[in-house]
Motif scaffolding. Sequence first.
Motif, PDB file in Angstrom:
ATOM      1  N   THR A 100       0.852  -1.191   0.000  1.00 51.39           N
ATOM      2  CA  THR A 100       0.000   0.000   0.000  1.00 51.39           C
ATOM      3  C   THR A 100       0.889   1.242   0.000  1.00 51.39           C
ATOM      4  O   THR A 100       1.767   1.383   0.858  1.00 51.39           O
ATOM      5  N   VAL A 101       0.660   2.128  -0.976  1.00 55.68           N
ATOM      6  CA  VAL A 101       1.504   3.314  -1.149  1.00 55.68           C
ATOM      7  C   VAL A 101       0.637   4.567  -1.101  1.00 55.68           C
ATOM      8  O   VAL A 101      -0.403   4.639  -1.767  1.00 55.68           O
ATOM      9  N   VAL A 102       1.087   5.563  -0.316  1.00 57.15           N
ATOM     10  CA  VAL A 102       0.437   6.871  -0.294  1.00 57.15           C
ATOM     11  C   VAL A 102       1.282   7.826  -1.124  1.00 57.15           C
ATOM     12  O   VAL A 102       2.495   7.952  -0.906  1.00 57.15           O
ATOM     13  N   CYS A 103       0.647   8.492  -2.088  1.00 57.98           N
ATOM     14  CA  CYS A 103       1.329   9.468  -2.941  1.00 57.98           C
ATOM     15  C   CYS A 103       0.763  10.847  -2.636  1.00 57.98           C
ATOM     16  O   CYS A 103      -0.401  11.130  -2.952  1.00 57.98           O
ATOM     17  N   ALA A 104       1.581  11.696  -2.010  1.00 64.50           N
ATOM     18  CA  ALA A 104       1.136  13.028  -1.610  1.00 64.50           C
ATOM     19  C   ALA A 104       1.658  14.057  -2.591  1.00 64.50           C
ATOM     20  O   ALA A 104       2.872  14.230  -2.740  1.00 64.50           O
ATOM     21  N   GLY A 105       0.726  14.739  -3.274  1.00 65.03           N
ATOM     22  CA  GLY A 105       1.110  15.764  -4.241  1.00 65.03           C
ATOM     23  C   GLY A 105       0.552  17.109  -3.844  1.00 65.03           C
ATOM     24  O   GLY A 105      -0.644  17.244  -3.572  1.00 65.03           O
ATOM     25  N   GLY A 106       1.413  18.119  -3.809  1.00 64.32           N
ATOM     26  CA  GLY A 106       0.975  19.465  -3.446  1.00 64.32           C
ATOM     27  C   GLY A 106       1.121  20.418  -4.603  1.00 64.32           C
ATOM     28  O   GLY A 106       2.195  20.514  -5.217  1.00 64.32           O
ATOM     29  N   GLY A 107       0.043  21.151  -4.968  1.00 62.23           N
ATOM     30  CA  GLY A 107       0.106  22.127  -6.046  1.00 62.23           C
ATOM     31  C   GLY A 107       0.499  21.479  -7.355  1.00 62.23           C
ATOM     32  O   GLY A 107      -0.016  20.424  -7.732  1.00 62.23           O
ATOM     33  N   VAL A 108       1.465  22.079  -8.054  1.00 58.14           N
ATOM     34  CA  VAL A 108       1.902  21.505  -9.336  1.00 58.14           C
ATOM     35  C   VAL A 108       2.704  20.231  -9.141  1.00 58.14           C
ATOM     36  O   VAL A 108       3.023  19.537 -10.108  1.00 58.14           O
ATOM     37  N   GLY A 109       3.031  19.883  -7.894  1.00 61.37           N
ATOM     38  CA  GLY A 109       3.685  18.605  -7.628  1.00 61.37           C
ATOM     39  C   GLY A 109       2.812  17.419  -7.977  1.00 61.37           C
ATOM     40  O   GLY A 109       3.306  16.294  -8.109  1.00 61.37           O
ATOM     41  N   VAL A 110       1.505  17.659  -8.154  1.00 53.68           N
ATOM     42  CA  VAL A 110       0.597  16.591  -8.570  1.00 53.68           C
ATOM     43  C   VAL A 110       0.976  16.094  -9.969  1.00 53.68           C
ATOM     44  O   VAL A 110       0.844  14.906 -10.275  1.00 53.68           O
ATOM     45  N   ALA A 111       1.447  16.989 -10.827  1.00 55.95           N
ATOM     46  CA  ALA A 111       1.781  16.610 -12.208  1.00 55.95           C
ATOM     47  C   ALA A 111       2.884  15.568 -12.277  1.00 55.95           C
ATOM     48  O   ALA A 111       2.706  14.518 -12.902  1.00 55.95           O
ATOM     49  N   PRO A 112       4.044  15.782 -11.656  1.00 55.02           N
ATOM     50  CA  PRO A 112       5.064  14.727 -11.693  1.00 55.02           C
ATOM     51  C   PRO A 112       4.673  13.489 -10.893  1.00 55.02           C
ATOM     52  O   PRO A 112       5.242  12.417 -11.094  1.00 55.02           O
ATOM     53  N   MET A 113       3.717  13.632  -9.988  1.00 56.49           N
ATOM     54  CA  MET A 113       3.273  12.474  -9.219  1.00 56.49           C
ATOM     55  C   MET A 113       2.433  11.518 -10.069  1.00 56.49           C
ATOM     56  O   MET A 113       2.420  10.308  -9.834  1.00 56.49           O
ATOM     57  N   LEU A 114       1.727  12.057 -11.080  1.00 60.27           N
ATOM     58  CA  LEU A 114       0.830  11.228 -11.885  1.00 60.27           C
ATOM     59  C   LEU A 114       1.532  10.026 -12.518  1.00 60.27           C
ATOM     60  O   LEU A 114       1.052   8.890 -12.378  1.00 60.27           O
ATOM     61  N   PRO A 115       2.657  10.203 -13.240  1.00 61.94           N
ATOM     62  CA  PRO A 115       3.301   9.017 -13.827  1.00 61.94           C
ATOM     63  C   PRO A 115       3.811   8.037 -12.778  1.00 61.94           C
ATOM     64  O   PRO A 115       3.892   6.828 -13.039  1.00 61.94           O
ATOM     65  N   ILE A 116       4.152   8.520 -11.587  1.00 60.69           N
ATOM     66  CA  ILE A 116       4.589   7.623 -10.513  1.00 60.69           C
ATOM     67  C   ILE A 116       3.409   6.783 -10.039  1.00 60.69           C
ATOM     68  O   ILE A 116       3.530   5.574  -9.833  1.00 60.69           O
ATOM     69  N   VAL A 117       2.253   7.427  -9.863  1.00 56.78           N
ATOM     70  CA  VAL A 117       1.039   6.711  -9.470  1.00 56.78           C
ATOM     71  C   VAL A 117       0.712   5.632 -10.498  1.00 56.78           C
ATOM     72  O   VAL A 117       0.400   4.477 -10.157  1.00 56.78           O
TER      73      VAL A 117
END
Length: 768
Positions: A100-117
């Motif tokens: 189980t992984v939690v991916c925390a994205g703040g502001g524009v940090g959500v964009a680089p988080m998407l491919p990781i998710v």
Amino acid sequence: MNKIISKEHFSEKVFKLEIEAPLIARSRKAGHFVIVRVGEKGERMPLTIAAADTTRGTITLVVQEVGLSSTRLCELNEGDYITDVVGPLGQATHIENFGTVVCAGGGVGVAPMLPIVQALKAAGNRVIAVLAGRSKELIILEKEMRESADEVIIMTDDGSYGRKGLVTEGVEEVIKREKVNKCFAIGPAIMMKFVCLLTKKYEIPTDVSLNTIMVDGTGMCGACRITIGGKTKFVCVDGPEFDGHQVDFDEMLKRMGAFKSIEREEMHKLEEDEACKAMPEATQEVDEKSRNAAWRLELRKAMKPKERTAIPRVEMNELNAEYRSHSRKEEVNQGLTEEQALTEAKRCLDCANPGCMEGCPVGIDIPRFIKNIERGEILEAAKTLKETSALPAVCGRVCPQEKQCEAKCIHLKMKEQPVAIGYLERFAADYERESGQISVPEIKEKNGIKIAVIGSGPAGLSFAGDMAKYGYDVTVFEALHEIGGVLKYGIPEFRLPNKVVDVEIDNLAKMGVNFIKDCIIGKTISVEQLEEEGFKGVFVASGAGLPNFMNIPGENSINILSSNEYLTRVNLMDAASEDSDTPVPFGKNVAVIGGGNTAMDSVRTARRLGAERAMIIYRRSEEEMPARIEEVKHAKEEGVEFLTLHNPIEYIADEQGKVKQVILQKMELGEPDASGRRSPVPIPGATETIDIDLAIVSVGVSPNPIVPSSIPGLEVGRKGTIAVNENMQSSIPTIYAGGDIVRGGATVILAMGDGRKAAAAMNEQLKG
């Protein structure tokens, strides 16, 4: 240049750009980033790749207007072109089935988080995304996240959407209700810091992305150094993702604010603005090139050797020291007049066994080019130089002739000063350039064989020139947005004007050499892909652009730069000009650590940028300094202080994290070390503290690992240099290497010599 295919407006200051970049799209993985530059004076800006479409050949970037460079990028529209997009860079995100992984994205940090998710989900993880923003308008890519993650939790500061609260509250909610095996956090530095403090309490491994503090992105400047677990790391090479529990966030936050005041001023200016070939001559016959050619015999008869040796050595014409110390781009050495050059050429005895040629790493026929000057055939002298040297105007300026060709001159055996070979080389090359009658060396018939060169510094250019002469189709791949490597980013224009380098490069282009900028081999495209595209040989000349630091207390304080970073900002990015987007600190009390030519370039540059006190701090004596005698002389004339037998042991910063003092250990010389120089030994209890506001560290460089680490099976040395045999051939038969990537740090002319040797060997191999 890269075309913007589409532009989407997420919120007032956040935009999604789809950009044409087929090579990057093909090579990109989750966690990779690119370096973007808008305009010829634009700053290099790191942006994580949010998505890639290999079919369309595009990458997607999400950009928030937070400063001058990002604002300029966001002002571009669909159909416009971005000046440079370089990548993919950085280490890809480590993906496995954690659980189980939690991916925390703040502001524009959500964009680089998407491919990781997306990658985590594909690996079989249960993925819970926590998206945070100040308000509903700043929550981006929600639809895409919901399609990719098992669960999405929205947090807003003002409660206008989702739940009211901070990202840490959403993360902690998940931790309390179920077992979490891994956490990823990307966003503002302060957000990542508090997420890491939270997950550390619950002992959950956490990775964070630190690309916001990068400058260059290729490992050549050292600006993105950060303390990880007590050790200094480079974000662009070692990251950008790190174990968040090991990151010194307080140090990082201070470093991120280093140029805020400068950027605010530039943003204010931006707001105000918004309101208001000659064909080659026939080749000389072989006998005309011989020492026994009639014209050479006549010249030797015209003067007796004693008359020649009685002529005093010419002195270089120079700009006034006081004037030039405030002139950043005017060349200090003004060159010889024609009369001076003709007189100096007469000093050459045209030896039967010229020692000067033995001292030349590229094998220039030195007596022949000098004798051509003596008889007034200066264009012929330039052609002679270009038979074996791709960069005569460069070498005439920056090569240490006093340690090479001139050190072998017979005049020294006669207790006289050597012939000024370097001055004459520069004169002939400059004369040809200024005449407009620039010759192109003889090129053999094209053989259709493709050769790749990695890096456009001295070694790469020398190799490319020789291979082009042999008839190969040569392509040079350069990571930066300018061709020339260290000749452009490392050497100031007061020593080597860019226009001189550009003419030499243009001559290579006329010889058929193709140049591709903004392409990082090992990231944008691999050596394996080059081979698939039909390249039969590869020459690695990627240099040693990774700066060394001393690893002493306080060294990561603000306004402590590597010489690579400082000179790159000033030389390549023109940061000292008012119209440049790239900032640079203007110190009043500047300490430069080191005693080589790069240290001299740095301290003399600082003097030109307004330093009232510019100091060289060197742990040995002046006699042991590796810098050219001429460079030391010029520095002293320009008001530079020399604190020899001193060594920094600690930097002291003010409350803002900016360096304010350096503590120096006084040294004395002991026994010689392996290099033959006497080793410096600390004098117990003898220290000195001096006030500074800028420190430039120039204590050497290491090979950049990007290219060597990307080639499976390539043998490298202990210090990361590529291992080669006497012919510059690596452990992989089709790959050769030379210059600093092999030597770990050397002169321009030695790098060029490596390029010539490798070209000759590869040509023989390919022929048969």
